[in-house]
Design a protein around this motif. Structure first.
Motif, PDB file in Angstrom:
ATOM      1  N   THR A   5      37.114  44.619  38.975  1.00 34.40           N
ATOM      2  CA  THR A   5      37.026  43.381  39.747  1.00 34.40           C
ATOM      3  C   THR A   5      36.228  43.604  41.026  1.00 34.40           C
ATOM      4  O   THR A   5      35.327  42.841  41.356  1.00 34.40           O
ATOM      5  CB  THR A   5      38.430  42.845  40.087  1.00 34.40           C
ATOM      6  N   ASN A  20      37.416  37.489  41.026  1.00 36.78           N
ATOM      7  CA  ASN A  20      38.750  37.812  41.515  1.00 36.78           C
ATOM      8  C   ASN A  20      39.679  38.063  40.336  1.00 36.78           C
ATOM      9  O   ASN A  20      39.445  37.579  39.234  1.00 36.78           O
ATOM     10  CB  ASN A  20      39.308  36.657  42.354  1.00 36.78           C
ATOM     11  N   ALA A  21      40.740  38.804  40.585  1.00 37.28           N
ATOM     12  CA  ALA A  21      41.786  39.006  39.584  1.00 37.28           C
ATOM     13  C   ALA A  21      42.950  38.101  39.979  1.00 37.28           C
ATOM     14  O   ALA A  21      43.334  38.050  41.151  1.00 37.28           O
ATOM     15  CB  ALA A  21      42.228  40.464  39.559  1.00 37.28           C
TER      16      ALA A  21
END
Length: 71
Positions: A5, A20-21
């Protein structure tokens, strides 16, 4: 996944693409069971927020329910 990420966010920074995670939380679905703490609509809020982030929004972060969280 965390490192990917961060790496992908850095690689795509000049393309103005956010990476984004997201962790929606423990949601009351078949996998989360009826003991989960969140309703489906609440679990979806993190994903919706990230889908709608603006130009100055976060990138390369871990978001768990609607807040930036340390890796």
């Amino acid at each position: 996944m965390n490192q990917f990420t961060v790496h992908l966010a850095a690689e795509l920074q000049s393309a103005n693409i956010k990476v984004n995670a997201a962790h929606p939380g423990w949601v009351k679905i078949e996998l989360g069971t009826q003991h989960a703490q969140m309703e489906i609509v609440d679990g979806a809020k993190t994903s919706v927020d990230l889908a709608l982030i603006g130009h100055d929004g976060p990138s390369g972060k871990f978001i768990h329910p609607r807040k930036r969280t340390a890796w």
